[in-house]
Design an enzyme around this catalytic site. Structure first.
Site, PDB file in Angstrom:
ATOM      1  CB  ILE A  28     -32.739 -67.768  21.288  1.00 43.35           C
ATOM      2  CG1 ILE A  28     -32.202 -69.198  21.313  1.00 43.35           C
ATOM      3  CG2 ILE A  28     -34.176 -67.720  21.841  1.00 43.35           C
ATOM      4  CD1 ILE A  28     -32.053 -69.784  22.696  1.00 43.35           C
ATOM      5  CG  ASP A  99     -28.774 -61.048  17.484  1.00 45.55           C
ATOM      6  OD1 ASP A  99     -29.071 -62.147  17.988  1.00 45.55           O
ATOM      7  OD2 ASP A  99     -27.600 -60.716  17.234  1.00 45.55           O
ATOM      8  CE  LYS A 185     -16.309 -62.997  22.866  1.00 46.48           C
ATOM      9  NZ  LYS A 185     -17.700 -63.440  23.242  1.00 46.48           N
ATOM     10  CG  LEU A 189     -26.127 -63.553  25.428  1.00 44.49           C
ATOM     11  CD1 LEU A 189     -26.474 -62.811  26.710  1.00 44.49           C
ATOM     12  CD2 LEU A 189     -26.966 -64.815  25.306  1.00 44.49           C
ATOM     13  N   GLY A 238     -18.405 -54.460  29.453  1.00 42.04           N
ATOM     14  CA  GLY A 238     -19.210 -55.547  30.007  1.00 42.04           C
ATOM     15  C   GLY A 238     -19.275 -55.470  31.516  1.00 42.04           C
ATOM     16  CB  SER A 239     -20.153 -58.011  34.030  1.00 37.74           C
ATOM     17  OG  SER A 239     -19.141 -59.000  33.918  1.00 37.74           O
ATOM     18  CB  THR A 242     -16.294 -60.228  32.450  1.00 38.42           C
ATOM     19  OG1 THR A 242     -17.366 -61.134  32.706  1.00 38.42           O
ATOM     20  CG2 THR A 242     -15.493 -60.722  31.266  1.00 38.42           C
ATOM     21  CD  GLU A 260     -18.972 -48.394  29.559  1.00 40.18           C
ATOM     22  OE1 GLU A 260     -19.373 -48.839  30.659  1.00 40.18           O
ATOM     23  OE2 GLU A 260     -19.694 -48.268  28.566  1.00 40.18           O
ATOM     24  CB  CYS A 294     -23.129 -49.963  31.398  1.00 40.53           C
ATOM     25  SG  CYS A 294     -22.667 -48.981  29.965  1.00 40.53           S
ATOM     26  CD  GLU A 393     -24.679 -52.906  35.527  1.00 37.99           C
ATOM     27  OE1 GLU A 393     -24.683 -51.985  34.688  1.00 37.99           O
ATOM     28  OE2 GLU A 393     -23.782 -53.762  35.606  1.00 37.99           O
TER      29      GLU A 393
END
Length: 503
Positions: A28, A99, A185, A189, A238-239, A242, A260, A294, A393
């Site tokens: 999208i 993107d 990977k 998004l 990432g978060s 996760t 990170e 971040c 955050e």
């Protein structure tokens, strides 16, 4: 002329391969909310095939093709990748902007950094050759000792959507330089440019299986990769939530991880600054990459004596930021990456207002943009340290502000966070800047600026921002095993036990 979106498959063992379950995920465009293409959706079955391909590439020809080849051999491929990236810069930057929603000029800068990062790691790969068999001084002359630096093995690299190709490169380049083979990977998004990296690898003749690229959802592709028994290390950006799951999964196999994670970084502005320069750095530190970074210095601490004048400057600078389609010339703030992210940011702003904070400017959809996930950059004042906007955050263009009286108070407020990725201080008093630098509980400190990043300097945080470092020689070390080799060189017997022949 519209940019066409390549229709790619999964990149496994040097070839484009259909996902086993043949599922795809729509792409999208965040500026238009239109579906513009799709990416393959890998599952655990595809992870199995990709990991096996990476394993074979690691051990092919007794490792001589890659893992135990010279660093100079691997450097040739890294330089060839860099050259192809540069050659395709304009196209890749457009794909990145479409993107992820980041302004085209930012995306072009990112692609330059991608090429530079591969070039830099080619140099590090070459330097590895001279570091092999580094002698270690020992207190006993009867022994000699040296160190070997060897690749860890097959590594799983899980990367975010805010810098799609650049964050992937921060992991791929050092992993390949070290002699590892990898399964990448990227975030579902924003995966287009990461898949194009597969095409680049094909074009330069990277040995099959050295780099494999799986697009797909986290639970379906990322989780099986993190827990795979034949993956020797996981590197994740990432978060924090996760990251915690990945760490838990890796712990079952005592697998090393580099994490990170999130940030809620402070920028401290003292009373002796040039207000315009400080205003621009304060806004850049939070609104660069559409605020989706971040390390964003999203907590502004400003000395009370200049607060009113400084906030007035900030609002004026803020209203001058061009918000538009990312491909439009002069765009400085594009859309957020997805509808989910847009709703999350709007909720943060409304919660701040409900909790008693003041929305000084921004925080709503721009009047001239009826479609797309656009949010005017927000400045929020009258913030208390108990508020959500101070503690969590946001990952969007939202700056919260508090004032301080003393240096000690500024330090206390700056460190009032579970995170510890970055911090910035703006002041003409360099001794004060040095004191603040030492006091900040963070892995990265910026003095009289915010957000500069170079491949040569280490990147990473402490506390809930994760651990381990990327970039520089520190990043390369993440993918190396250090092996001690000690040899007994005396002709004399060891002599600890009595010889049977002498009894």
């Amino acid at each position: 002329m519209a940019t066409s979106i390549p229709n790619r498959l999964l990149f496994i063992d040097g070839e484009w391969k259909e996902p086993i379950k043949r599922n795809r995920i729509p792409i999208i465009n965040p500026a238009t909310e239109q579906i513009i293409g799709s990416i393959p959706a890998a599952t655990a079955e595809d992870v199995e095939v990709a990991v096996e391909a990476a394993r074979k590439a690691l051990y092919r020809n007794a490792g001589k093709d890659w893992a135990s080849a010279t660093g100079a051999h691997r450097a040739k491929y890294l330089r060839a990748i860099a050259a192809k990236i540069t050659e395709r810069k304009s196209e890749l930057a457009k794909l990145e902007a479409i993107d992820s929603g980041k302004p085209f000029e930012e995306a072009a800068w990112d692609i330059d950094d991608v090429a530079g990062c591969f070039e830099y790691h080619a140099e590090l790969a070459e330097a590895l050759d001279s570091k092999q068999k580094t002698p270690i001084s020992l207190p006993m002359e009867t022994f000699k000792c040296h160190v070997l630096r060897e690749p860890l093995g097959v590594v799983g690299l899980i990367t975010p959507w805010n810098y799609p190709l650049l964050m992937a490169t921060w992991k791929v380049a050092p992993a390949l330089a070290a002699g590892c083979t990898a399964v990448l990977k990227p975030s579902e998004l924003a995966s287009i440019t990461c898949l194009e990296l597969g095409e680049v690898c094909k074009e330069v003749g990277l040995p099959p299986g050295v780099l494999n690229i799986l697009t797909g959802l986290g639970p379906e592709a990322g989780a099986p990769l993190a827990s795979h028994p034949h993956v020797d290390k996981i590197a994740f950006t990432g978060s924090s939530a996760t990251g915690s799951k990945i760490m838990t999964s890796a712990a079952q196999l005592v697998k090393p991880v580099t994490l990170e994670l999130g940030g809620k970084s402070p920028i401290v502005v003292f009373e002796d600054v040039d207000l315009d320069k400080a205003a621009e750095w304060s806004l850049f530190g939070c609104f660069w990459t559409n605020g989706q970074i971040c390390s964003a210095t999203s907590r502004l601490l400003v000395h009370e004596s200049i607060a009113a004048e400084f906030l007035d400057k900030l609002v004026k600078w803020c209203k001058n930021i061009k918000i538009s389609d990312p491909l439009e010339e002069g765009c400085r703030l594009g859309p957020l990456v997805s509808s989910g992210q847009y709703e999350k940011i709007m909720k943060f702003v409304s919660t701040a207002k409900d909790e008693g904070a003041t929305i000084l400017c921004g925080g709503e959809r721009p009047e001239h943009l009826k479609k797309g996930y656009f949010v005017k950059p927000a400045i929020i004042t009258d913030v208390k340290t108990s508020m959500q906007i101070w503690r969590e955050e946001v990952f969007g263009p939202v700056l919260c502000v508090k004032t301080f009286k003393t240096e000690d108070e500024a330090i206390e407020l700056a460190n009032d966070t579970h995170y510890g990725l970055a911090a910035a201080v703006l002041s003409q008093d360099l001794e004060r800047c040095e004191r603040m630098t030492k006091a900040f509980q963070a892995g990265i400190v910026w003095v009289n600026c915010s957000q500069p990043c170079f491949s040569q300097a280490p990147w990473g945080g402490k506390k809930r921002s994760g651990f381990g470092r990327e970039l520089g020689e520190w990043g390369l070390n993440n993918y190396l095993n250090v092996k001690q080799v000690t040899q007994y060189v005396s002709d004399d017997p060891w002599g600890w036990y009595k010889s049977p022949s002498k009894l």
